[in-house]
Enzyme design. Structure first.
Site, PDB file in Angstrom:
ATOM      1  N   HIS A  64      19.122  77.974  -1.277  1.00  0.00           N
ATOM      2  CA  HIS A  64      20.356  77.441  -0.695  1.00  0.00           C
ATOM      3  C   HIS A  64      21.050  78.505   0.149  1.00  0.00           C
ATOM      4  O   HIS A  64      22.148  78.969  -0.167  1.00  0.00           O
ATOM      5  CB  HIS A  64      21.281  76.920  -1.789  1.00  0.00           C
ATOM      6  CG  HIS A  64      20.781  75.676  -2.457  1.00  0.00           C
ATOM      7  ND1 HIS A  64      20.139  75.691  -3.679  1.00  0.00           N
ATOM      8  CD2 HIS A  64      20.803  74.374  -2.053  1.00  0.00           C
ATOM      9  CE1 HIS A  64      19.814  74.455  -4.011  1.00  0.00           C
ATOM     10  NE2 HIS A  64      20.197  73.633  -3.048  1.00  0.00           N
ATOM     11  N   HIS A  70      27.199  72.086   4.487  1.00  0.00           N
ATOM     12  CA  HIS A  70      27.029  71.353   3.230  1.00  0.00           C
ATOM     13  C   HIS A  70      26.659  72.236   2.042  1.00  0.00           C
ATOM     14  O   HIS A  70      26.810  71.803   0.896  1.00  0.00           O
ATOM     15  CB  HIS A  70      25.988  70.238   3.397  1.00  0.00           C
ATOM     16  CG  HIS A  70      24.571  70.686   3.210  1.00  0.00           C
ATOM     17  ND1 HIS A  70      23.870  71.365   4.184  1.00  0.00           N
ATOM     18  CD2 HIS A  70      23.733  70.556   2.155  1.00  0.00           C
ATOM     19  CE1 HIS A  70      22.651  71.630   3.734  1.00  0.00           C
ATOM     20  NE2 HIS A  70      22.539  71.155   2.516  1.00  0.00           N
ATOM     21  N   ASP A 116      18.756  66.345   3.608  1.00  0.00           N
ATOM     22  CA  ASP A 116      18.819  67.325   2.526  1.00  0.00           C
ATOM     23  C   ASP A 116      17.581  67.253   1.636  1.00  0.00           C
ATOM     24  O   ASP A 116      17.200  68.240   1.005  1.00  0.00           O
ATOM     25  CB  ASP A 116      20.085  67.085   1.702  1.00  0.00           C
ATOM     26  CG  ASP A 116      20.496  68.293   0.870  1.00  0.00           C
ATOM     27  OD1 ASP A 116      20.059  69.418   1.198  1.00  0.00           O
ATOM     28  OD2 ASP A 116      21.253  68.110  -0.097  1.00  0.00           O
TER      29      ASP A 116
END
Length: 844
Positions: free
Chosen positions: A419, A459, A577
């Protein structure tokens, strides 16, 4: 259909409301509702723009989404195997609805593909048609019968995807769409039985006189039709009576899908211990446990002793303060010489070559990061905004844009394996491609496009590399601030918008107040939708929308209100995603390496704190390949399957790649080399050997299990519940042969039982708090592989050697192991496993 069987006590279970006292359980939907005439869907285009100046460029003709890769599939083992129905853990439970009786009196010709029956002024759009090339594509578990809880995979099989395409039909699975389809059928039957013609009105613009006249039907046929119509009407009434008025109709689908997923995970968890781990991971991550999921805790014998987590020592800080913000200074000279792609690089030509694929699916974002000096997010964001002319449309100063991009990227953690800004750049580029889908051409406004791209960029900003549940379990400040609800997603939004207040960072400074408020609302909705625990709700919302339009007479998706439009945008960002498995295999494998490295790092932190290690986060037990197969089967494929229905046929290549990648990972499990007999005695002596287990049992393997089962021996569950009974261990050995893919499961469970009986060995020091560079290999540094793990396998991942079926080796070992406990020399044919499963690595 038969009533559902009671779930196993040890299985994952959903806490779903049952019928009220005195109320009968809901009947299954009429059989014909599984199949409806294939109805094309057109998404109506907009005829306006909300930008300051209306300057719509000339739009190119519709073309499918291009792929950036040209991969030679000749060396993929998965592509040479026979493609099966999936998910693999449960080979079909449907009832083969193709043979059921259908009444199609009302189904007339479809409207012109270029015009809406409801709006003669609607712009031409892309229609949803059945494609011959997709007739063999497998379908997700959502298309299994919802009532067949106790049907054995040995006796049932389902080939609905082939049948439905061959008959030009769609499978309808969402309850609300089924009710609509059923009411239309009741209406048609009523017209037929009463000889009342169906009027041509807005309820049935496609209808006309029934194709069958009552005079041509026998009295017996009419009576049968009347009974079936009454039963169908009763079913509709029952569905409507049980509908809760304060919930949306899509929640009926969400409720159903969660129940079906729970059934699939139950079957998977019963196959093996690693199957249970994959099931637990999917359940914990993608189901909203807070309200609906109840997972029984391990029994005292199964749960290892753990020290309570140490009390957290944290500095008190105001709860209103947004954490993670850094004071960064980016020079103001950026507006003097603006780099071509927004970042300074010495490899601009190579970067330009890669960015030629910016609008294609499968851009190699790793190469972009390398050529952009690690500034992949800034590079991708600037280039997309320039290509879409958003800087001019919304009067965004170039220097402000560059300052915000660099500041945003600096707030992603480079030492987080997955991430990080590279993932954000990948999701941003994927969203950019999905927005350009021909079916969505001229559908969304410029402001909506800006909001979607901005949401994708922010995000995951300031992601710490741990899950929401970890933050909740450790009583983190973030969890306290956001009341345990979408903790990280709320934090990403707060940081992303807070950075706009930094010096020369407000890229929305020239938006009107109304535009700014609207954009903020959309971005919040889209980023909160990236909370994976909301996955089933998002999927149900989208599928209900698609199927409702399929069974209506118009087949036009108007998207004329905020709720419908944001629903598509939320699912678009969610698809982006979860797009890693749909990318070219070499990219997908790199993403898999990174996410597993991040999981293992969290597992190390949990181990240090004495916490229970989260599913798939223990590097000693996680099975990478099987986790990816389960991830695709139960999460990624149902989502992309529904998105492909919405934008058909634009996403067919994406589905093909997803299927190929799933086959590759499945084949990697089955084709991994087996350990040699010389290596086997030392397997159990290595405390660092990962526990990896096969979670798939094919029909042939199940038959073999039945035929080779030794009478009088206890089942696996009974043996595991008596870990200190050495006789039970020996008896368990003789049952392994029937489940040859799960040999290591029993071996490792015996190893753990032996360790618990004699005192667990001291845990070796592992790599904890390891930092990861975006350009370096991730998994090889986590631990040193044992010799038995160094067999050839996936790049950067432990070998699957311990898992693969090796019947010949087992047979030879069985004959050499006739002295094992629980066996006899004259009955070697039923000995289940090599002698290495005995205590200490020698025959018992």
């Amino acid at each position: 259909m038969e009533p559902p069987a009671a779930p196993s006590e040890r299985s994952l279970s959903l806490s779903l409301p049952g019928p009220r006292e005195g109320q009968a359980t809901l009947k299954p939907p009429p059989q014909h509702l599984w199949r409806q005439p294939r109805t094309p869907i057109r998404i109506q285009q907009r005829g306006y723009s909300d930008s300051a100046e209306r300057s719509e460029p000339e739009r190119s003709p519709h073309r499918p989404i291009e792929r950036a890769d040209a991969v030679d599939t000749g060396d993929r083992p998965g592509l040479r195997t026979t493609r099966m129905s999936w998910p693999s853990s449960f080979h079909g439970t449907g009832t083969g609805g193709g043979s059921s009786r259908r009444l199609e009196a009302e189904n007339g010709p479809t409207p012109s593909p270029g015009r809406s029956p409801l709006d003669s002024q609607a712009s031409p759009g892309l229609m949803l048609h059945a494609g011959a090339a997709t007739s063999q594509r497998r379908e997700s578990f959502l298309y299994r019968s919802d009532s067949d809880y106790d049907m054995s995979p040995k006796t049932m099989s389902r080939n609905s995807s082939v049948a439905s395409e061959a008959h030009g039909e769609d499978l309808i699975v969402t309850p609300f769409a089924q009710v609509l389809a059923s009411l239309r059928n009741v209406r048609s039957n009523f017209s037929l039985l009463t000889n009342v013609p169906i009027p041509s009105n807005k309820r049935s613009p496609l209808g006309g006189p029934p194709s069958v006249c009552k005079a041509t039907l026998s009295e017996e046929t009419c009576q049968q039709l009347a009974r079936e119509t009454l039963e169908e009407l009763d079913w509709c009434l029952e569905q409507l009576e049980t509908m809760q008025t304060y919930r949306s109709v899509s929640e009926m689908a969400s409720h159903k899908f969660k129940r079906m997923l729970n059934r699939e995970l139950t079957h998977l968890s019963e196959m093996s211990r690693s199957g249970n781990q994959v099931s637990e991971y999917i359940s914990n991550t993608f189901l909203d446990k807070q309200h609906e999921v109840e997972i029984p805790s391990p029994t005292p014998r199964q749960r290892p002793f753990q020290q309570p987590p140490p009390a957290a020592v944290q500095q008190a800080q105001p709860m209103s303060q947004i954490t993670g913000l850094k004071k960064l200074v980016h020079t103001g000279s950026l507006n003097i010489n603006v780099p071509r792609f927004g970042v300074k690089t010495d490899q601009e030509d190579l970067l330009a070559q890669e960015l030629e694929n910016l609008s294609k699916w499968g851009l190699n974002i790793f190469c972009v990061s390398e050529y952009a000096g690690g500034r992949s997010l800034s590079c991708i964001m600037y280039t997309i905004f320039q290509e879409r002319d958003l800087l001019k449309k919304f009067h965004i100063p170039v220097d402000t844009m560059m300052t915000y991009m660099l500041t945003l990227e600096d707030h992603y953690h480079a030492d987080v394996a997955y991430h990080n800004s590279l993932h954000a750049a990948d999701v941003l580029q994927s969203t950019h491609v999905l927005l350009a889908t021909p079916a969505l051409d001229a559908v969304f406004t410029d402001l909506e496009i800006l909001a979607a791209l901005f949401a994708a960029a922010i995000h995951d900003v300031d992601h710490p590399g741990v899950s929401n549940q970890f933050l909740i379990n450790t009583n983190s400040e973030l969890a306290l601030m956001y009341n345990d609800e979408s903790v990280l997603e709320n934090h990403h939004l707060a940081v992303g918008f807070k950075l706009l207040q930094e010096e020369n960072c407000d890229i929305f400074q020239n938006l009107s107040k109304r535009q700014r408020q609207s954009l903020r609302k959309m971005v919040i909705d889209m980023v909160l939708a990236t909370d994976m625990s909301k996955h089933m709700t998002l999927l149900a919302d989208l599928k209900t929308m698609v199927e409702t339009k399929k069974v209506t007479s118009s087949g036009v998706l108007l998207l004329d209100n905020y709720s419908d439009r944001i629903q598509v945008l939320r699912n678009m960002v969610h698809c982006a995603d979860l797009s890693n498995p749909t990318k070219p295999l070499e990219l997908y494998r790199q993403w898999t390496d990174r996410i597993m490295a991040e999981f293992f790092q969290q597992g190390d932190r949990e181990r240090e704190r004495g916490m229970e290690i989260s599913p798939m986060c223990d590097k000693h037990t996680a099975s990478v390949e099987k986790s990816q197969v389960g991830f695709i089967d139960y999460i990624v494929h149902p989502l992309w399957e529904t998105w492909a229905d919405l934008v058909h046929p634009d996403a067919q290549d994406i589905l093909d790649t997803l299927e190929d990648n799933r086959d590759w990972y499945h084949s990697a499990i089955r084709q991994s080399p087996s350990p040699t007999l010389e290596e086997e005695p030392g397997v159990l002596s290595d405390p660092a050997l990962p526990d990896k287990f096969q979670f798939e049992l094919t029909l042939e393997e199940e038959d073999e299990e039945d035929s080779l089962e030794v009478p009088g021996l206890p089942c696996t569950e009974e043996t595991l519940l008596a870990p200190h009974d050495t006789r039970a261990q020996a008896m368990e050995q003789s049952k392994v042969k029937g489940q040859s893919p799960a040999v290591v499961e029993v071996a490792e469970s015996l190893k753990q039982e032996t360790a618990s009986a004699h005192g667990a060995p001291e845990e070796s020091a592992e790599a904890v708090g390891h930092s990861f560079s975006l350009e370096t290999s991730i998994l090889p540094d986590l631990r040193t592989l044992s010799p038995s793990e160094e067999a050839q396998g996936l790049l950067g991942l432990p070998s699957m050697a311990a898992e693969v079926e090796a019947p010949r080796d087992h047979l030879a070992a069985m004959r050499a192991c006739s002295a094992c406990s629980g066996t006899s020399g004259d009955n070697s044919a039923v000995i289940s496993a090599p002698g290495r499963w005995g205590s200490g690595g020698d025959p018992a």
